[in-house]
Enzyme design. Structure first.
Site, PDB file in Angstrom:
ATOM      1  N   GLU A  49       3.573   6.918  10.912  1.00  0.00           N
ATOM      2  CA  GLU A  49       2.401   7.069  10.042  1.00  0.00           C
ATOM      3  C   GLU A  49       1.110   6.893  10.842  1.00  0.00           C
ATOM      4  O   GLU A  49       0.121   7.606  10.631  1.00  0.00           O
ATOM      5  CB  GLU A  49       2.481   6.056   8.900  1.00  0.00           C
ATOM      6  CG  GLU A  49       1.268   6.015   7.985  1.00  0.00           C
ATOM      7  CD  GLU A  49       0.846   4.611   7.630  1.00  0.00           C
ATOM      8  OE1 GLU A  49      -0.346   4.282   7.788  1.00  0.00           O
ATOM      9  OE2 GLU A  49       1.726   3.834   7.202  1.00  0.00           O
ATOM     10  N   HIS A  50       1.108   5.949  11.768  1.00  0.00           N
ATOM     11  CA  HIS A  50      -0.047   5.762  12.651  1.00  0.00           C
ATOM     12  C   HIS A  50      -0.204   6.927  13.619  1.00  0.00           C
ATOM     13  O   HIS A  50      -1.301   7.452  13.822  1.00  0.00           O
ATOM     14  CB  HIS A  50       0.119   4.474  13.467  1.00  0.00           C
ATOM     15  CG  HIS A  50      -0.239   3.225  12.729  1.00  0.00           C
ATOM     16  ND1 HIS A  50      -1.194   2.356  13.177  1.00  0.00           N
ATOM     17  CD2 HIS A  50       0.232   2.695  11.579  1.00  0.00           C
ATOM     18  CE1 HIS A  50      -1.300   1.339  12.346  1.00  0.00           C
ATOM     19  NE2 HIS A  50      -0.426   1.515  11.367  1.00  0.00           N
ATOM     20  N   GLU A 126      -1.001  -5.476  14.428  1.00  0.00           N
ATOM     21  CA  GLU A 126      -0.797  -5.544  12.981  1.00  0.00           C
ATOM     22  C   GLU A 126       0.336  -6.505  12.639  1.00  0.00           C
ATOM     23  O   GLU A 126       0.257  -7.262  11.662  1.00  0.00           O
ATOM     24  CB  GLU A 126      -0.496  -4.148  12.438  1.00  0.00           C
ATOM     25  CG  GLU A 126      -0.474  -4.072  10.931  1.00  0.00           C
ATOM     26  CD  GLU A 126      -0.344  -2.651  10.414  1.00  0.00           C
ATOM     27  OE1 GLU A 126      -0.132  -2.498   9.193  1.00  0.00           O
ATOM     28  OE2 GLU A 126      -0.446  -1.694  11.216  1.00  0.00           O
TER      29      GLU A 126
END
Length: 420
Positions: A49-50, A126
């Site tokens: 997704e990143h 993260e």
């Protein structure tokens, strides 16, 4: 106003026309999340997704950002346990630009080796950030204990070890298997015309080829109760998460369950909020929530309190659950919960982005669209006897799971406390 169309390659298009607004929200949804990952690559859906924002065959990461910013487009993405979503919210006149940008991102990412390594470090940060965010850490801690040795118990963002071990080749292989039209929904809501949008989607996504073989169905987990803790003495508060097995998203009695959750801990007038915060002043934040998946689910109660008051918060919560299991709710609190729920639903579906998300989730979990009128009718049909029956099923003779994060020096729950 809601239209559904299947492309020849298996891609599903859903639209809802909202002619009285000027925005359109377009989403590309994949039926792939962290529960579909093998353990060694836990977090790969989130990593991808990143990565798809870090450059395509025709655009750099900066050019992707400029393409969105130059027309005031909101461009973002998120990954959950069971799906991944990329979305753009824009003015209706810029819908073609949103289609072009999302099509480029999800079909033609470059996976530049330098960008892969740079973004790996971002994902690692993260993961470290979750360790410093007790509200997120406790959910991951509880899930891993409650669903042991199962993908639903693993963190969406992965672990430091799993993310470090993902090679570019492994990332590209997983991408090719998941980013397929038969695994994809394109959903749009706002000021749009279905026919015109369908032609643009066909042009932008129609050349995608479906997977050679269908994905294996995910296996359901087995849950367990008991205590799991993480000592963090530097925290001022003790964070608690109490949970028990509930039902999957498509549970036939889900409206009874939603109303029950609302009166238990979903509002300021709910039992837990009134008892723990208003009457006793033991917590600033206390609430209940439903976590429902395709084949399982759990009901959770979350609270943050002082270390010295943790046992009392757990005791009061269990008292409320036992009270509901033995006597059920009253007529008036049921009425208040139903009215609150109806108001929240109507207010929550006023924007194009919320309508888009609602369309996608209905398709993923139910395979059909449930109109707002039907939702309100189903909530009105919830009866006191049905909710009381559900309370007896959920809150009688059940073992609960409990996670605690913070200063544990004064928190010593007895195992028998976690049995209703």
């Amino acid at each position: 106003m809601i239209r559904r169309q299947a492309l020849d390659n298996g891609l599903t298009l859903l639209t809802e026309s909202m002619p009285d607004i000027r925005s359109v929200t377009l989403g590309v949804w994949l039926r792939t999340g962290s529960r579909h990952e093998p353990a060694p690559v836990n977090g790969i859906s989130h990593f991808l997704e990143h990565l798809v924002f870090k450059g395509t065959e025709t655009r750099s990461a900066r050019e992707i950002a400029l393409a969105a910013d130059s027309v005031g487009m909101q461009l973002d993405a998120f990954t959950t346990k069971e799906y991944t979503c990329f979305y753009a919210r824009t003015l209706d006149e810029h819908l073609p630009a949103a289609i072009d940008l999302l099509a480029d991102i999800v079909q033609r990412p470059r996976f530049d080796p330098t960008e892969v390594e740079r973004e790996r470090q971002v994902v690692m940060e993260e993961i470290r950030m979750v360790e410093d965010t007790p509200e997120e850490l406790i959910y991951d801690l509880f899930s891993g204990h409650f669903y042991p040795r199962h993908a639903l118990g693993r963190p969406i963002q992965g672990t430091g070890e799993s993310v470090r071990g993902m090679s570019r080749r492994r990332l590209m292989g997983f991408f090719r298997g998941a980013y397929r039209p038969d695994n994809m929904l394109i959903v749009a809501a706002g000021n749009l015309r279905h026919g015109k949008l369908a032609r643009m989607i066909e042009q932008a996504f129609g050349a995608m080829e479906p997977a050679q073989r269908p994905a294996r169905p995910a296996r359901p987990p087995k849950s367990r109760g008991g205590l799991i803790t993480r000592s963090k003495k530097q925290l001022e508060q003790l964070h608690l998460l109490l949970g028990l097995p509930a039902f999957p998203e498509d549970f036939a009695g889900r409206y009874n369950l939603i109303v029950l959750n609302t009166l238990l801990g979903g509002t300021m007038s709910s039992r837990l909020f009134q008892k723990i915060r208003e009457e006793r002043g033991l917590a600033y934040s206390v609430y209940s929530a439903l976590n429902a998946f395709l084949d399982c689910g759990f009901l959770m109660v979350s609270a943050a309190t002082s270390p010295a008051q943790g046992l009392e918060v757990v005791r009061l919560t269990l008292d409320e659950l036992r009270e509901l299991g033995q006597r059920g709710p009253g007529e008036e609190e049921l009425r208040v919960a139903k009215e609150h729920l109806k108001g929240s639903l109507m207010l929550g579906l006023e924007s194009s982005s919320s309508r888009m998300s609602n369309l996608a989730r209905q398709e993923i979990y139910f395979g059909r669209q449930v109109s707002l009128r039907e939702l309100l009718k189903r909530i009105d049909a919830v009866s006191l006897e049905r909710v009381r029956r559900l309370c007896r099923e959920l809150f009688v003779d059940r073992e609960l799971g409990l996670a605690a994060v913070g200063d544990l020096s004064k928190f010593r729950p007895r195992p028998e406390m976690l049995r209703l």
